[in-house]
Scaffold this motif. Structure first.
Motif, PDB file in Angstrom:
ATOM      1  N   ILE A   1      10.083 -12.564  -5.832  1.00 37.80           N
ATOM      2  CA  ILE A   1       8.976 -12.253  -4.932  1.00 37.80           C
ATOM      3  C   ILE A   1       8.953 -10.753  -4.673  1.00 37.80           C
ATOM      4  CG2 ILE A   1       7.822 -12.837  -2.770  1.00 37.80           C
ATOM      5  CD1 ILE A   1       9.834 -15.143  -2.458  1.00 37.80           C
ATOM      6  N   LEU A   2       7.798 -10.145  -4.855  1.00 39.47           N
ATOM      7  CA  LEU A   2       7.614  -8.724  -4.559  1.00 39.47           C
ATOM      8  C   LEU A   2       6.650  -8.590  -3.382  1.00 39.47           C
ATOM      9  CD1 LEU A   2       7.210  -7.309  -8.195  1.00 39.47           C
ATOM     10  CD2 LEU A   2       9.295  -7.425  -6.805  1.00 39.47           C
ATOM     11  N   GLU A   3       7.090  -7.899  -2.340  1.00 38.66           N
ATOM     12  CA  GLU A   3       6.287  -7.706  -1.137  1.00 38.66           C
ATOM     13  C   GLU A   3       6.218  -6.227  -0.802  1.00 38.66           C
ATOM     14  OE1 GLU A   3       4.138  -7.472   2.000  1.00 38.66           O
ATOM     15  OE2 GLU A   3       4.379  -9.485   1.146  1.00 38.66           O
ATOM     16  N   GLY A   4       4.989  -5.710  -0.645  1.00 41.32           N
ATOM     17  CA  GLY A   4       4.814  -4.294  -0.389  1.00 41.32           C
ATOM     18  C   GLY A   4       5.267  -3.852   0.988  1.00 41.32           C
ATOM     19  N   LYS A   5       5.147  -4.738   1.983  1.00 37.09           N
ATOM     20  CA  LYS A   5       5.557  -4.394   3.344  1.00 37.09           C
ATOM     21  C   LYS A   5       7.077  -4.479   3.500  1.00 37.09           C
ATOM     22  CE  LYS A   5       1.511  -5.548   6.172  1.00 37.09           C
ATOM     23  NZ  LYS A   5       1.049  -6.353   7.329  1.00 37.09           N
ATOM     24  N   ASP A   6       7.532  -4.090   4.686  1.00 36.91           N
ATOM     25  CA  ASP A   6       8.956  -4.201   4.988  1.00 36.91           C
ATOM     26  C   ASP A   6       9.270  -5.502   5.718  1.00 36.91           C
ATOM     27  OD1 ASP A   6       7.811  -3.708   7.430  1.00 36.91           O
ATOM     28  OD2 ASP A   6       9.054  -1.973   7.926  1.00 36.91           O
TER      29      ASP A   6
ATOM     30  N   LEU B   1      11.475  -6.499  -0.654  1.00 36.23           N
ATOM     31  CA  LEU B   1      10.530  -5.911   0.284  1.00 36.23           C
ATOM     32  C   LEU B   1      10.277  -4.445  -0.059  1.00 36.23           C
ATOM     33  CD1 LEU B   1      11.931  -7.368   3.639  1.00 36.23           C
ATOM     34  CD2 LEU B   1      10.067  -8.272   2.239  1.00 36.23           C
ATOM     35  N   LYS B   2       9.219  -3.910   0.519  1.00 34.92           N
ATOM     36  CA  LYS B   2       8.828  -2.502   0.309  1.00 34.92           C
ATOM     37  C   LYS B   2       8.728  -2.171  -1.181  1.00 34.92           C
ATOM     38  CE  LYS B   2      12.031  -0.678   3.017  1.00 34.92           C
ATOM     39  NZ  LYS B   2      12.780   0.300   3.832  1.00 34.92           N
TER      40      LYS B   2
ATOM     41  N   LEU C   1       6.966 -14.731 -11.353  1.00 38.68           N
ATOM     42  CA  LEU C   1       6.961 -13.595 -10.438  1.00 38.68           C
ATOM     43  C   LEU C   1       5.829 -13.812  -9.436  1.00 38.68           C
ATOM     44  CD1 LEU C   1       7.633  -9.919 -11.281  1.00 38.68           C
ATOM     45  CD2 LEU C   1       5.780 -10.505  -9.717  1.00 38.68           C
ATOM     46  N   ILE C   2       6.153 -13.700  -8.148  1.00 34.71           N
ATOM     47  CA  ILE C   2       5.196 -13.925  -7.069  1.00 34.71           C
ATOM     48  C   ILE C   2       4.901 -12.589  -6.396  1.00 34.71           C
ATOM     49  CG2 ILE C   2       4.770 -15.135  -4.896  1.00 34.71           C
ATOM     50  CD1 ILE C   2       7.009 -17.136  -5.829  1.00 34.71           C
ATOM     51  N   VAL C   3       3.629 -12.235  -6.300  1.00 32.20           N
ATOM     52  CA  VAL C   3       3.229 -10.979  -5.657  1.00 32.20           C
ATOM     53  C   VAL C   3       2.718 -11.311  -4.256  1.00 32.20           C
ATOM     54  CG1 VAL C   3       1.800  -8.923  -5.791  1.00 32.20           C
ATOM     55  CG2 VAL C   3       2.596 -10.021  -7.899  1.00 32.20           C
ATOM     56  N   GLY C   4       3.515 -10.981  -3.254  1.00 34.64           N
ATOM     57  CA  GLY C   4       3.138 -11.239  -1.872  1.00 34.64           C
ATOM     58  C   GLY C   4       4.038 -12.267  -1.215  1.00 34.64           C
ATOM     59  N   ALA C   5       4.486 -11.963   0.008  1.00 36.85           N
ATOM     60  CA  ALA C   5       5.404 -12.854   0.735  1.00 36.85           C
ATOM     61  C   ALA C   5       4.796 -13.339   2.040  1.00 36.85           C
ATOM     62  CB  ALA C   5       6.741 -12.148   0.993  1.00 36.85           C
ATOM     63  N   GLY C   6       3.508 -13.679   1.983  1.00 37.36           N
ATOM     64  CA  GLY C   6       2.883 -14.392   3.095  1.00 37.36           C
ATOM     65  C   GLY C   6       3.155 -15.881   2.935  1.00 37.36           C
ATOM     66  N   LEU C   7       2.349 -16.696   3.573  1.00 36.37           N
ATOM     67  CA  LEU C   7       2.592 -18.134   3.528  1.00 36.37           C
ATOM     68  C   LEU C   7       2.513 -18.683   2.109  1.00 36.37           C
ATOM     69  CD1 LEU C   7       3.054 -20.884   4.792  1.00 36.37           C
ATOM     70  CD2 LEU C   7       0.613 -21.010   5.325  1.00 36.37           C
ATOM     71  N   SER C   8       1.481 -18.310   1.352  1.00 37.84           N
ATOM     72  CA  SER C   8       1.347 -18.865   0.009  1.00 37.84           C
ATOM     73  C   SER C   8       2.491 -18.414  -0.905  1.00 37.84           C
ATOM     74  CB  SER C   8      -0.005 -18.485  -0.601  1.00 37.84           C
ATOM     75  OG  SER C   8      -0.163 -17.091  -0.684  1.00 37.84           O
ATOM     76  N   GLY C   9       2.901 -17.154  -0.804  1.00 35.52           N
ATOM     77  CA  GLY C   9       3.996 -16.671  -1.638  1.00 35.52           C
ATOM     78  C   GLY C   9       5.310 -17.363  -1.334  1.00 35.52           C
ATOM     79  N   LEU C  10       5.611 -17.520  -0.052  1.00 29.72           N
ATOM     80  CA  LEU C  10       6.869 -18.173   0.329  1.00 29.72           C
ATOM     81  C   LEU C  10       6.829 -19.668   0.050  1.00 29.72           C
ATOM     82  CD1 LEU C  10       7.690 -16.322   3.667  1.00 29.72           C
ATOM     83  CD2 LEU C  10       8.684 -15.938   1.411  1.00 29.72           C
TER      84      LEU C  10
ATOM     85  N   GLN D   1      -7.332  -2.243   9.566  1.00 31.66           N
ATOM     86  CA  GLN D   1      -6.577  -1.029   9.263  1.00 31.66           C
ATOM     87  C   GLN D   1      -5.256  -1.332   8.554  1.00 31.66           C
ATOM     88  OE1 GLN D   1      -8.177   2.062   9.973  1.00 31.66           O
ATOM     89  NE2 GLN D   1      -9.695   0.427  10.115  1.00 31.66           N
ATOM     90  N   ASP D   2      -5.061  -2.588   8.179  1.00 34.05           N
ATOM     91  CA  ASP D   2      -3.848  -2.999   7.475  1.00 34.05           C
ATOM     92  C   ASP D   2      -4.084  -2.837   5.977  1.00 34.05           C
ATOM     93  OD1 ASP D   2      -1.725  -4.380   6.228  1.00 34.05           O
ATOM     94  OD2 ASP D   2      -1.503  -5.734   7.932  1.00 34.05           O
ATOM     95  N   ALA D   3      -3.452  -1.830   5.382  1.00 35.11           N
ATOM     96  CA  ALA D   3      -3.679  -1.524   3.967  1.00 35.11           C
ATOM     97  C   ALA D   3      -3.182  -2.617   3.035  1.00 35.11           C
ATOM     98  CB  ALA D   3      -2.993  -0.201   3.608  1.00 35.11           C
ATOM     99  N   TYR D   4      -2.378  -3.547   3.556  1.00 39.55           N
ATOM    100  CA  TYR D   4      -1.877  -4.650   2.737  1.00 39.55           C
ATOM    101  C   TYR D   4      -2.732  -5.901   2.884  1.00 39.55           C
ATOM    102  CZ  TYR D   4       2.166  -1.696   1.987  1.00 39.55           C
ATOM    103  OH  TYR D   4       2.981  -0.644   1.622  1.00 39.55           O
ATOM    104  N   LEU D   5      -3.874  -5.755   3.550  1.00 39.21           N
ATOM    105  CA  LEU D   5      -4.818  -6.869   3.669  1.00 39.21           C
ATOM    106  C   LEU D   5      -6.245  -6.419   3.417  1.00 39.21           C
ATOM    107  CD1 LEU D   5      -5.297  -9.876   4.465  1.00 39.21           C
ATOM    108  CD2 LEU D   5      -5.803  -9.025   6.771  1.00 39.21           C
ATOM    109  N   ALA D   6      -6.671  -5.351   4.082  1.00 38.04           N
ATOM    110  CA  ALA D   6      -8.077  -4.963   4.090  1.00 38.04           C
ATOM    111  C   ALA D   6      -8.364  -3.815   3.123  1.00 38.04           C
ATOM    112  CB  ALA D   6      -8.495  -4.565   5.501  1.00 38.04           C
TER     113      ALA D   6
END
Length: 346
Positions: A28-33, A128-129, A4-13, A286-291
């Motif tokens: 893959i589980l990604e919090g954003k849309d 996603l989401k 199970l991969i948490v996050g669909a940025g470069l490393s997740g993909l 201000q990005d809650a999925y990063l900061a």
């Protein structure tokens, strides 16, 4: 589910891509849309996105990244060389010639790397989401609770910055104190920063013999770079704000845009407003999925590599694969690939 991969940025993909090639199962589980993380772009043409985060790569330094880009068949080009502008804090302006390139760029924007990986995995395994809230050990299995449902896996790969994971996810049993403190103290690259992006009908500064690049001690943008396409279909500049997050929020985006436009007029003349089509600000703080609340002050250097040596019950069950976990290139795009490769060795 084995992986199970948490996050669909470069490393997740990239991890999903490697598991797909190996015939292994994954989710893959990604919090954003949307996918992409810090490599996501702002679309200006059907086949082109301006870089909101990482922009360049250097083949001699980013060997892993250069190899992947070549493997995926992506077209690249050199950043133009030539005349740079600078302005001192007293308003004095000048020029200097820089004969070497700032690096190479991917045609279509760095987000093409994300799209190429996405096209090579089974997107039915991408959710996603779906934000991960808790990760718990239950015997030999791992339970991952999202804001929608409960998943089970044998192994979890955290494609999230360590500080974000330590702040936003509840682990049971708790992470060892040394790991928790290490992750919380590891800076998340890009998190404190904000980028101003301006799109123009053409790169008019090139008519003046300029590269579009500038350095400033006056601001509000401390460095400015040309991110136009190589065929002059459009012009684009981006700049990093030298203003801390708290002050940016106090000023508001409208005022920040006015200040940034005024600076571009100072540097490049009134043609700035003649050719300007759109401008926007991506404030990563201000990005809650990063900061997090700890990411509001500028980091002076790229982050140190986060500790990925989990022991006891979490050993070989939970592995960090975000760029900040890379042994030699934390904070860089190539670090995301390095962290994944290190995880696969285990």
């Amino acid at each position: 589910m084995k992986h199970l991969i948490v996050g669909a940025g470069l490393s997740g993909l990239y991890m999903a891509y490697q598991l797909e090639k190996a015939g292994e199962d994954y989710l893959i589980l990604e919090g954003k849309d949307q996918v992409g993380g810090r490599a996501k772009g702002l679309q200006v043409l059907p086949n082109w996105e301006l870089e909101l985060g990482a922009t360049w790569f250097w083949p001699d330094f980013d060997k892993l990244l250069a190899s992947l880009i070549d493997q995926l068949g992506l077209e690249t080009f050199d950043q133009p060389t030539g005349t740079y502008l600078y302005e001192e804090s007293n308003g004095e302006k000048g020029q200097y010639h820089r004969p070497f390139s700032d690096g190479r760029r991917v045609s279509g924007g760095m987000s093409q790397l994300i799209q190429a990986l996405l096209s090579r995995i089974n997107t039915e395994n991408l959710h996603l989401k779906e934000r991960v809230k808790e990760i718990s050990l239950k015997g030999e299995s791992i339970q991952v609770l999202t804001d929608k449902q409960l998943w089970q896996a044998d192994k979890v790969f955290l494609a999230l910055p360590p500080r974000l994971a330590a702040t936003r996810i509840a682990f049971s049993p708790q992470l060892p104190d040394s790991i928790q403190q290490n992750w919380l103290s590891t800076d998340t690259w890009m998190a404190p920063h904000a980028k101003y992006l301006a799109e123009f009908s053409e790169p008019f500064w090139r008519q003046q013999g300029l590269t579009g690049n500038a350095m400033s001690h006056l601001g509000p943008l401390v460095e400015i770079h040309d991110i136009s396409d190589q065929a002059n279909q459009f012009g684009a500049l981006f700049g990093f704000f030298g203003i801390p997050s708290a002050k940016r929020q106090a000023l508001g985006q409208n005022q920040l845009k006015k200040l940034a436009r005024a600076q571009l007029v100072r540097l490049f003349g009134m043609d700035t407003l003649k050719y300007l089509k759109n401008d926007t600000i991506k404030d990563w703080s201000q990005d809650a999925y990063l900061a997090t609340s700890q990411d509001q002050q500028f980091a002076l250097n790229h982050p140190q590599s986060a500790n990925n040596q989990l022991s006891a019950s979490w050993q070989n069950k939970l592995v960090g694969i975000a760029s900040e976990f890379a042994p030699t290139a934390p904070g860089f795009l190539s670090g995301a690939l390095e962290a994944v490769n290190e995880a696969l060795k285990k």
